[in-house]
Design a protein around this motif. Structure first.
Motif, mmCIF file in Angstrom:
data_model
loop_
_atom_site.group_PDB
_atom_site.id
_atom_site.type_symbol
_atom_site.label_atom_id
_atom_site.label_comp_id
_atom_site.label_asym_id
_atom_site.label_seq_id
_atom_site.Cartn_x
_atom_site.Cartn_y
_atom_site.Cartn_z
ATOM 1 N N HIS A 146 0.876 -1.175 0.000
ATOM 2 C CA HIS A 146 0.000 0.000 0.000
ATOM 3 C C HIS A 146 0.913 1.226 0.000
ATOM 4 O O HIS A 146 1.823 1.318 0.825
ATOM 5 N N PRO A 147 0.705 2.156 -0.931
ATOM 6 C CA PRO A 147 1.676 3.239 -1.071
ATOM 7 C C PRO A 147 1.726 4.174 0.132
ATOM 8 O O PRO A 147 2.743 4.814 0.359
ATOM 9 N N ALA A 148 0.679 4.252 0.902
ATOM 10 C CA ALA A 148 0.677 5.171 2.044
ATOM 11 C C ALA A 148 0.928 4.424 3.353
ATOM 12 O O ALA A 148 1.806 4.795 4.125
ATOM 13 N N SER A 149 0.173 3.384 3.605
ATOM 14 C CA SER A 149 0.307 2.700 4.894
ATOM 15 C C SER A 149 1.478 1.734 4.913
ATOM 16 O O SER A 149 1.965 1.367 5.979
ATOM 17 N N ARG A 150 1.930 1.318 3.740
ATOM 18 C CA ARG A 150 3.040 0.363 3.569
ATOM 19 C C ARG A 150 2.686 -1.053 4.005
ATOM 20 O O ARG A 150 3.541 -1.934 4.055
ATOM 21 N N PHE A 151 1.445 -1.285 4.370
ATOM 22 C CA PHE A 151 1.001 -2.661 4.597
ATOM 23 C C PHE A 151 0.920 -3.369 3.243
ATOM 24 O O PHE A 151 1.011 -2.743 2.193
ATOM 25 N N MET A 186 -2.449 7.350 6.370
ATOM 26 C CA MET A 186 -2.545 5.909 6.118
ATOM 27 C C MET A 186 -3.166 5.632 4.754
ATOM 28 O O MET A 186 -2.989 4.568 4.192
ATOM 29 N N GLN A 198 3.111 7.605 10.527
ATOM 30 C CA GLN A 198 3.519 7.568 9.131
ATOM 31 C C GLN A 198 4.704 8.468 8.803
ATOM 32 O O GLN A 198 5.527 8.106 7.998
#
Lengths: 289, 785, 170
Positions: free
Chosen positions: A188-193, B704, C45
């Motif tokens: 996931h580009p934002a959460s990195r999950f 997120m 983040q």
């Protein structure tokens, strides 16, 4: 900012920690804190007590037992796992998955035990954990028990752990010779999950054909799963490009795929097949090396 | 540039004077300001995008330990309305109170306020406030908001139409009648969330009748002005300090509700008050940017000559008009849409619409990225249609180098330009000629490779005050500077600009240093404190600081220099015409060994017993500089991308740009501005986008979900420049703060579309996310899987 | 209920009574007044709050202060030694790797941790390492240059040994 009050203790033995968990009120175990604290900051988790495992030094160890089992303590950080020479050599997919968790800071502090206990459906390490047929060792008031990884992940944030049990160790059985593994992830580009993460573990015969294949998939469904159709399709083949592609195409069969702003369920299922193929290719390459 | 001295520091890569404190943790940001007895403000925000406020029960909140006071909108009406600084014709302005009194108009609209002894107590109490909402129908989409029967955001205005802003030039009907090629395209410029890494914060104290307010602002003087007017204080009793400010990009170019509330509460409660935004709160309550939907028609000849452009756009302004919101889609957008091209006919109608979403205002580029994206996409669409090289279509329509100053079809005058050399240089840097080989090579790997060009022109140097007035901007567009040389020769520059990362302390020192013949190390630049400033400053936004504020510094320094020359000539018994000011010395041309030190001159100015006849003692000068025109920087950006044929993931494999911002004061800072700007523009092209559901809930509501580019998402940048000076100001400077953002978005999108054009794909809306590309590839029947 | 903790920050031990709810970043900023560590988000983040905890780059917003009891914390204020700037600080200034400076302390701290474990990184490795630190000003270009430049300087001075083995024992 955390506005909901809680009490805190940091016992020095597992037994003490288990006792503390059994006390009054809702208690949660904390290790690296990278799963729990973000939820507490958002008010989504409001435990009344935190039991911190940080003083239980033995939980941070990675050791190889006489039968080749690699036992990873719950407090081993993602980064330690990534750089551990034994893990890199024998459990490559796990080292790669740990190396893909979040970012440098998350890997430096977040732990494998915390990740598996939290059971986020998009966490990385569940994929290799189930692909390697690992065992989760838990300690509760009645003592210790081992849970097969495949029986451990029950759903989103749901595991086989009881509320008063502590995950202390993840036990990876010795892998046969000519086994290779790899983890391939679409982050996931934002959460990195993981939008999709696939761990492939492949054992080949001396003639190069596939003796055994295991695929653990995370990020795609409510919980990490074994892509058994794909495994079956790959087993017994020559492990060539055609066989790999055919097997990978089945890696999302039968799942109810998650959907979010980054990937619809349709696209997610497609990604599972692409990343399954990429993981299998690398795993076979390594098995042959 | 005036011929005071040969530039020594202008044009040099001088190390930043700001850095030592910022790399050691010694900088003070607003949230770092803690005062004895301080209380903390938390706002209760509506979860509904549109709801009448029936009743607010604050009983439980008031009983929470640590709570100082609880307020609803009615209790705080004394703060007055939030200001709008621009009035365009036909504008239907909204009433905007810091705390909503009648209804909430977007998810995040504040409905109550809590002040407590700690942040935690304030937050706990805020959770105890029970608001009885009557949910109302919601409109999120700006086009739908203008349809009959749409829910009305402000009933008293009768409709959601904010303004209709038409700009026309030439004979548009003829253009389309003569056209051999007509292209229609809907162009969507999606909503963005600014994400300055420092969240907003305000701290205030009220002592001895004086309000001191620290704020994360780009415009401290406007905050001072409005706080004084709204709170009933003399302007001399309101000191606004913008200390270190952690990025703005337009999001801190406001007078926000929280600034007035914290000021009011500090005054009313008699103790210091602080408010600090939480990031998720900021996603709702700090302005958003962009959000245009345009229907565009282009008329052209088969040889690539553009004949006319017709555009109908609806801009989503959100639930309320913010400070500069009416000017962003109009003044800063419509006029620059023709870009770098000679377009004979132009017909643009811009309409603004209220919706139940977070207010939209300036985000880096503010109107100009929307313009550049629109025209640069259309030029590529034309090139594709007539099968002509996009570089050649640009070249064919460029305004010729000898045509400047150039009156555009939209009615403005470009100061200077020379577009072809920048294009040529960028093409060479990008190895444009060798591209097709790379496309073919990528194809063998199952990937799609594309190259995209963007030749932009933008507007900087806001703005001549009379033009401001004509356009409906309710304030002058000047900037102020004061230079004070102390008796010992140490120099302070006070500027009305309010930097938040742009390095004015360094660049302004370089400008003053060259005029005064001393080192920038001996010059201190002070900013962001309304009690230290020259008086009124306009602030830092719209790439205006250098072309207006920097020029003001230059002019003030020239005035001081003139006095230094006069005193020097007097002391050296020479003619002023023969006096040289350089290297910290003042001497007669050809006789450097008999020099006076700069400090000798300043000391003489204050001893005041041996000055030229009639000269005032002291050595300082104040300048308010009002620019005669805007400036129009330009350049060409080229992105090369490769798309994973299986997943649709885009990687920018090479990025080249040649920009022209006139004279560069500090090329290191210029490049840094470009790097950051390009990254934000790439963010819009590929990654970013605010997503609302039909209930007006912001789904991309935190870091997120919203993809702020990371280091792995952007390539290294290959930059070069040309230098075309402007005659608008004596330094020949134009501005560079937003150019990167303006140039990069169309370059990246054009590259992606170019990559997919062999599949017959003509256009896709931003952001060009993997799934979107995967679907487009699959729909074309070419997807491998 | 307050807990007595003693955290060593930049070489000084600070015994304090704190609530368990207090985050490490709040302890640093509000209890100790070390405001060089910044808060840029609430979802772990942005990385602006990164500090070294026992040598590990840690998002101080995602750690309780009580968890740092007995730990050694280095913040941006403690990066310079006896007035000598750390190579990463010099490199950030030299390469113009900061503009507004808000994300800068966190980025430099992450880089310090990274370079101590990977003394000769490739640009791709540098970009991967700072993925957990968002910067909205610089486009990362000069940050990558600065970290590369600092790595060269740090290689020349001794002491750049991998610390991972030590972490296992903790």
């Amino acid at each position: 900012m955390i506005t909901h009050p809680f009490t805190y203790q940091a016992p020095t033995t597992i037994e003490e920690a288990v006792r503390a968990l059994g006390g009054a009120g809702e208690a949660k175990v904390i290790a690296g804190g990278h799963s729990l604290l973000p939820l507490m900051k958002l008010g989504l988790a409001q435990p009344e007590m935190l039991v911190d495992l940080r003083r239980i030094a033995s939980l941070g160890e990675i050791r190889t037992e006489a039968d080749g089992t690699i036992a990873i303590g719950a407090l081993a950080t993602h980064r330690v796992i990534t750089h551990d020479q034994t893990v890199r050599a024998k459990l490559t997919a796990l080292a790669e998955a740990a190396g893909e968790v979040g970012d440098l800071q998350v890997r430096a502090r977040g732990t494998i035990g915390g990740s598996l206990a939290h059971a986020d459906p998009a966490a990385d390490e569940p994929a290799p954990t189930i692909a390697f047929d690992a065992t989760i060792r838990a300690v509760g008031p009645k003592g210790q028990r081992d849970i097969r990884a495949r029986d451990y992940f029950k759903g989103t944030f749901e595991t086989a752990l009881a509320a008063n049990e502590i995950l202390v160790e993840i036990r990876f059985p010795a892998q046969p010779a000519r086994t290779g593994s790899a983890y391939a992830k679409f982050a996931h580009p934002a959460s990195r999950f993981a939008v999709t993460g696939v761990a492939a573990v492949v054992t080949i015969k001396s003639d190069g054909s596939v003796e055994r294949a295991a695929l653990g998939v995370t990020g795609a469904a409510a919980a990490a799963y074994r892509a058994t159709e794909a495994e079956r399709a790959l087993t017994g083949t020559k492990g060539d490009a055609k066989a790999i592609a055919a097997a990978a195409a089945k890696a999302a069969d039968g799942i109810t795929a998650l959907s979010d702003l980054v990937a619809s369920s349709e696209y997610r299922k497609h990604l599972v097949t692409v990343y399954a193929r990429r993981a299998i290719e690398r795993a076979i390459e390594r098995a042959r090396a | 540039m005036t011929a005071s001295t040969t530039p020594t520091y202008i044009g040099a890569r001088v190390a930043r004077k700001e850095d030592p404190r910022l790399i050691t943790g010694e900088g003070t940001f607003t949230d770092d300001v803690t005062l004895p007895g301080m209380a903390y403000l938390t706002l209760v925000r509506s979860p509904h995008a549109h709801a009448r406020i029936r009743r607010i029960d604050t009983t439980a909140a008031k009983k929470e330990p640590g709570v100082v006071a609880v307020f609803t909108g009615k209790d705080l009406e004394a703060t007055g309305m939030l200001p709008v600084f621009i009035t365009v014709p036909s504008m239907s302005g909204s009433k905007h109170m810091p705390i909503a009194t009648d209804k909430a108009r977007y998810a995040g609209d504040a409905v109550a306020a809590v002040v407590a002894d700690s942040r935690e107590a304030a937050k706990r109490a805020a959770d105890l406030i029970a608001v009885d909402y009557e949910p109302l129908p919601i409109v999120v989409d700006a086009m739908k908001a203008l349809e009959p029967g749409a829910p009305i955001v402000h009933e008293e205005l009768g409709s959601n139409l904010v303004f209709t802003y038409p700009v026309k030039g030439g004979d548009i009907d003829k253009a389309f009648k003569d056209a051999e090629v007509k292209i229609s395209q809907r162009i969507v410029n999606q909503r963005l969330i600014p994400n300055a890494i420092e969240p907003r914060a305000v701290t205030a104290k009220f002592e001895a009748g004086e309000l001191t307010l620290w704020s994360t602002t780009q415009i401290p003087h406007f905050v001072q002005l409005i706080a004084a007017l709204n709170l009933g204080l003399g302007q001399n009793k309101v000191r606004v300090i913008a200390p270190e400010v952690g990025g703005g990009f337009g999001s801190k170019l406001q007078v926000y509700a929280e600034e007035l509330l914290v000021g009011f509460l500090a005054k009313t409660l008699g103790r210091p008050v602080k408010w600090t935004e939480e990031r998720r709160e900021g996603y709702l309550a700090t302005i958003h940017g962009r959000d245009h939907v345009s229907d565009v028609e282009l008329a052209a000849k088969r040889d690539g000559t553009i004949l006319g452009l017709r555009v109908r756009t609806v801009a989503n302004v959100g639930a309320y008009l913010q400070a500069f919101a009416p000017g962003i889609p109009t003044i800063l957008h419509v006029f620059i849409v023709p870009g770098a091209y000679r377009i004979p006919a132009f017909d643009y109608e811009m309409r603004g619409a209220y919706t139940n979403t977070t207010p939209v205002d300036a985000y880096r580029g503010a109107g100009r990225p929307e313009a550049a994206y629109l025209i640069e996409r259309m030029v590529d669409r034309l090139a594709d249609e007539i099968r002509m090289d996009p570089a050649e279509v640009r070249r064919k329509n460029f305004i010729a180098a000898d045509a400047f100053p150039f009156n555009t079809i939209s009615g403005i005058t470009y100061d200077s330009g020379n577009y072809e050399p920048a294009l040529d240089r960028a093409l060479a840097m990008a190895d444009y000629k060798g591209f097709e080989k790379r496309r073919a090579e990528a194809k063998t790997r199952g990937n799609y490779r594309g190259i995209g060009i963007s030749s932009y022109v933008e507007i900087c140097g806001l703005a001549p005050s009379k033009v401001n007035a004509a356009l409906g901007v309710g304030w002058g567009g000047y900037e102020s500077a004061r230079i004070r040389v102390h008796a010992t020769g140490s120099v302070q520059v006070f500027t009305g600009t309010s930097p938040h990362g742009q390095g004015h302390e360094t660049s302004w020192a370089q400008i003053a240093a060259d005029a005064l013949g001393i080192s920038p190390n001996d010059i201190e630049v002070r900013h962001g404190d309304t009690f230290e400033s020259p008086g009124m400053g306009v602030g830092t936004f719209g790439s205006r600081s250098l072309a207006v504020g920097g020029v003001a510094v230059h002019k003030a320094a020239e005035k001081v220099r003139e006095k230094v020359v006069q005193i020097g000539a007097h002391l050296l018994e020479a003619s002023p015409a023969d006096v040289v000011v350089a290297g910290g010395k003042v001497f007669v041309k050809g006789v450097p060994e008999k020099a006076k030190n700069f400090g000798d001159i300043s000391m003489a100015a204050y001893l005041a017993n041996n000055l030229p006849e009639g000269m005032e003692p002291g050595l300082e000068a104040t300048v308010y500089y009002d620019p005669p025109n805007f400036t129009f920087p330009f350049g060409t950006h080229i992105a090369e991308v490769e798309i994973d044929g299986e997943t649709g993931t885009v990687q920018i494999v090479k990025y080249s740009a040649c920009d022209d911002c006139g004279r560069q004061i500090n090329p290191m800072i210029v490049e840094g501005q470009l790097h950051g700007g390009i990254t934000q523009g790439i963010g819009q092209a590929l990654y970013e986008g605010a997503v609302y559901d039909s209930d007006g809930q912001l789904l991309s509501g935190s870091m997120m979900e919203y993809h702020v580019p990371t280091a792995e998402d952007v390539p290294p940048f290959d930059l070069d420049s040309t230098e075309t000076l402007t005659n608008t100001n004596p330094l020949g400077v134009k501005g560079i703060g937003e150019a990167g953002t303006i140039g990069s978005t169309p370059a990246a999108v054009n590259a992606v579309i170019d990559a997919l054009s062999p599949l017959g794909i003509k256009h896709l809306d931003m952001p060009l996310t993997p799934e979107k590309l995967w679907r487009a590839i699959r729909a074309s029947g070419e997807g491998r899987r | 209920m307050p807990h007595a903790v003693a955290v060593t920050v930049n070489g000084t031990s600070y015994p304090r009574e704190i609530e368990p709810t207090l985050l490490l970043v709040e302890y640093l900023r509000e209890t100790l007044g070390l405001t060089g560590t910044h808060v840029g988000c609430d979802t772990s983040q942005c990385g602006a709050c990164t500090v070294l905890v026992d040598g590990r780059a840690t998002k101080a917003c995602t750690m309780l202060a009580v968890q740092a009891d007995g730990a050694e914390v280095i913040t941006i204020e403690g990066l310079a030694k006896n007035g000598d700037m750390h190579p990463i600080q010099r490199a950030f200034a030299k390469e113009h790797a900061l503009q507004c400076g808000f994300c800068t302390p966190g980025l430099m701290i992450t880089a310090v941790d990274f370079l101590e474990r990977n003394p000769s990184p490739s640009d791709a490795e540098i970009r991967h390492a700072i993925k957990g630190n968002l910067c909205r000003c610089t486009g990362y270009h000069n940050i990558v240059n600065a970290i590369r430049s600092a790595s060269a300087e740090m290689r020349q001075s001794a002491g750049a040994r991998p610390k991972v083995a030590a972490e296992v024992k903790r």
